[in-house]
Structures are given as C-alpha cells and as structure tokens.
Design an enzyme around this catalytic site. Sequence first.
Site, short mmCIF file in Angstrom:
data_model
loop_
_atom_site.label_atom_id
_atom_site.label_comp_id
_atom_site.label_asym_id
_atom_site.label_seq_id
_atom_site.Cartn_x
_atom_site.Cartn_y
_atom_site.Cartn_z
N GLU A 77 -14.48 -52.05 -12.04
CA GLU A 77 -15.30 -52.17 -11.15
C GLU A 77 -14.78 -53.58 -10.48
O GLU A 77 -15.59 -54.46 -10.02
CB GLU A 77 -16.80 -52.30 -11.12
CG GLU A 77 -17.33 -50.94 -11.89
CD GLU A 77 -18.98 -50.81 -11.72
OE1 GLU A 77 -19.59 -51.73 -11.52
OE2 GLU A 77 -19.45 -49.56 -12.06
N GLU B 87 -17.43 -43.90 -15.80
CA GLU B 87 -18.94 -44.22 -16.06
C GLU B 87 -19.68 -43.26 -15.02
O GLU B 87 -19.63 -43.22 -14.14
CB GLU B 87 -19.21 -45.56 -15.55
CG GLU B 87 -18.76 -46.74 -16.72
CD GLU B 87 -19.22 -48.13 -16.23
OE1 GLU B 87 -20.35 -48.23 -15.97
OE2 GLU B 87 -18.49 -49.06 -16.72
O1 AHR Z 1 -23.22 -49.18 -17.65
C1 AHR Z 1 -23.74 -50.48 -17.09
C2 AHR Z 1 -22.74 -51.33 -15.98
O2 AHR Z 1 -22.68 -50.31 -14.94
C3 AHR Z 1 -21.42 -51.31 -16.34
O3 AHR Z 1 -21.17 -52.45 -17.09
C4 AHR Z 1 -20.91 -51.68 -15.09
O4 AHR Z 1 -19.44 -51.24 -15.14
C5 AHR Z 1 -21.62 -50.71 -14.16
O5 AHR Z 1 -22.04 -51.13 -13.03
#
Ligand code: AHR
Length: 521
Positions: free
Chosen positions: A187, A309
């Site tokens: 991110e 994710e």
């Molecule tokens: O999964 C929790 C958080 O969500 C992670 O650390 C980040 O990459 C995302 O914003």
Amino acid sequence: MPEAHIVCFSGAMGRCCKLVIGLDERIGVVDPNIFGHFIEHLGRCIYPGIWVGRSTDIPNEDGLRMDVIQAFRLIDAPIIRWPGGCFADTYHWIDGIGPVERRPRRINIWWGGEETNEFGTDEFVKLCRLVGAEPYICVNVGSGSPEEALAWLEYCNRTGDSSYAKLRVENGHSEPYNVKYWGIGNESWGCGGSFDPVYYAWEYRRFATFLKQADPTIKLIACGHTSTDWNLRFMESLRNFIHLIDYLSIHYYFFRNLQRYGGDIDFTDEQYLNLLFDIQHLEYEIKQAISIVDFFSEGRKDIGIAVDEWGVWHPQATVENGLYQQNTLRDAILAASVLNLFIKYSRKVRMANIAQAVNVLQSICLTRDRETILTPTYYVFQLYRPHMGSIALRAEVESPVVREPTREDLISLQRVRRKLEPLKAIDASASIDPDGANLVITLVNRSLDEDFDIDITLVRGYDVREGEFASITSKNVRSYNDFDMPNNVRIVEEPVDIKGNRFSLNIQKHSINRLILKLSS
Ligand code: AHR
C-alpha cells in the site's frame, strides 16, 4: 416483473435456475495461489496465532503451533504472504534472525505494542515448509532501501560464501530457501510511505532492477491500487520497464460500514444483501486492473493480478482489539462468491490472499490458549480446494434476483458513474482437471428464504458417471463457530445420484455447495 415458475428437469414446480457449463469453453487455469493467505505482525495473528514459542505445553514444532499448521495443511494452503501489511514498510528483516535473545525489541508503530522479533525469516520459511506453502515476502520500501532488500534476497536464496548466504548457514539453514515471490512495498499510496504513483514507480524500478538482476527466477509484485489513476500513472511510468513486473496487486476490503453492512454477527437481512451486492465493486476493480495491465503490456509480457489482501473488515475489528472479529455463514457466502469471481477472471487473477489467516479480520482459524477453531470461511477454502490447478470453464447462470440496485447504492458508495447489476440468488463456477476426468462445480445460493432446483446442462463431449456432493449451510445465516460450539457451521457430505449431461440439483437457501463429477466421453 414476477419471475415465471418453470418446470425443472426434475419435474419440480418451484422456481428453478439454470446453469450451463461449456466443457470446451476454457477461460483460464485456476492458479492455486488464488486460495492464498496472509499473516502480519498485528494483534494476535502471529503471536500466538502462529508462534507460541518452544517453552509452552501448546503442541508446537520449533515454536510454531501445530493445530494451525494442520488446519493450513488440510486446505493445501498454497502461498502465505508476510510480514505485512503496513508492518512490512517499517520492518527490518535483520532484526528477526539469529539467536532470539539477541534480537532487538522494536515498536510496532502501526498496530501497537512491542515487536519481539521472535518470529522472523527462518521461522516464516519453516512455517511455509511445514504447511507446504510458497513463502511470499513483502519488502520494506517505505523506510528501507534496495540494499536492505538485496541482502534479504541473498540471505534467502543464495548458496556460496557471500556474507548473508553464510549468515543463513550459520543460523542453521544450509539449503537456500528459494523464495520465489517478492512484493515491492505494501500500500505504497498509504501506510507504505504515502507515495504518489510516479514516485513509487521510480522506487519500484530501483528495487526491481537490482532484485531481478540478483535472482532472475523470482517473481515481483508491484503495489497497485483500487484507483484507476494510481494504476494508470504507475504503469505509464513503467512502460519501458514492463519486464520488471510480474504481478500488479490490489487490496479490497468490504470495509467497516455499520449502516450498510451491520456488525460481524449482528446484521439485518437487508445488510446481508448489501454486503453481497457490493461484490460487484471488487469485480469492477479487477476489470480495471486487468485492462490497465493489458493496455501497457500486451504482446510484451503477461502480467498477473494479485488481490493480495481481501476480505470483510467488520466495525468490531479495531486497532485496540487487534482487528479481531467473528465470522459467520454470511462471511463464508461472501468468500465463496469472491472465489467464484477469481475463478471467472482466472485468465489474469493469479494470486489472492485473504486477510488474515488467524485471529485478525476474516480469519480461517481462531485461537484461545490451547484451542483452535475453524471459521465458516475456513470450510469454503476446504470445499474449493479441488478447483486448484484445474481449467476454469464458462458457467452461465440464469437465476432469480435477490436484490436490485437502488439510488442509495450509488449515493452511499459515491460511485455515481457506475452501472450497477442486480444480485442474482445463484452464483457458480466450474473447472475441469487437465486430463478431463473430473468436473468441479461450486454453487452459492445467496437467497435468505428460498431453496432452488438447479437444472445443470453440460455442453458437449462428456457424460457424468457418478458424483459427490458436499455443502456448507446452517439454519441461520448468522451462525458462527466459537469455542463452546466449534461445529455449528461445517461441511456436510450427502449422496447424489447424477448421470448423463443434464440433471437437477436442489440447493438450500444461504448455502455453499460443491459437486465433483466423474466424467466419461
Ligand atoms: O490487513 C490489515 C491492514 O489492511 C494491512 O496491514 C494493510 O495493508 C491494509 O490496509
């Protein structure tokens, strides 16, 4: 207009749905890595969800808890991403190797508390080896350097007498780890350093140039975004360096929206449907990412999409409680529908990592002291396992609609220019193994109140000799597994008598279902 009641093949007079599977309409190989996982130094994910240390009576191998490893094994977990997440861009890998008593304690600026560094690279690779999963390491771009990333790669993958390769051997690991997947930051538009896409592209080029030169066998994952602007500007800046990218990643959370989705276990029927309805936004983001990578790379490189994710982030999961939340049959129905989506786009979606494996967000396992329970989402991964490595087929569904788009959808999600689709009750995917012997069909019934007969037609070539049926459901869509009722939601197998190339199957309301069909030509 009310839908007509049509007579199903079975002769039943209920509302029936149709599923047509084109056995020779192959849309891509289902990459096993789309069933991947993610662990971060956050809340109780790693400590004690993965790592319990050696001086405990919780069964462990070298400090790694065996019940969780066994759970991963039973779903053939193909890949695990680590160390973050936001944590990755402040993590210095050198802190997590060597004698444990000499490892420094650091502040976890993202998720609070102190990081003991007991679980580092060697422990992570050991976890992956015990599970049988590929390790996927996300390097620190935000507060790190290409030099630090190169040293990490050397530590993991080199043989010989160079200093970091020797350090690994001195730490007791004579064979190189051959870590194949490396993410360049996490991110980077946000917690990874608040870069803009062009600045990130510059950093990406530096990191990727050196890492690929040092080990051309590795695969690199670039940090994309669910913003067309970021992906366009990043890819434009990499236009002449396409060979440096193997995957563009996106993250997608169904994110804390109490009004629209309700809570983890407490939600209305309307909120249940809202959550499932919004899967189409993830589909939109996948399509955008695919068209952008195709535009910049077509004919030169086949870049994959990694949704590295994803999951539901309920309002109950806060930084204060380590992003802990419960996980109901609703979440499992969402996970199954999302996996169907990845299968539908398997031509390009080649990796996905649900967030996060243990005790954080949409977990597959929850731990309490010695005990571990499996969530409804876990069973979806178990049910979908036979799709791994198979060939995805076109699966056309005709189904009643359970939720129409509304004006509020456009306003509340600020997506005024998007065309929204109605949510169908039935969602399906199908795949065939490479030698054409087994067909796997997964079907989700998202209706809250109706069972359906599904008329299934296999187009061309094969007949079914015999089949197996398994499903996940419960009387209540709000059901979940907890330490005092660990088997509330699980997989149930039932006999089916299926032959030929046209047959009917009855599936229950709010259920996830799988048919494995043995074929003969
Ligand atoms: O999964 C929790 C958080 O969500 C992670 O650390 C980040 O990459 C995302 O914003």
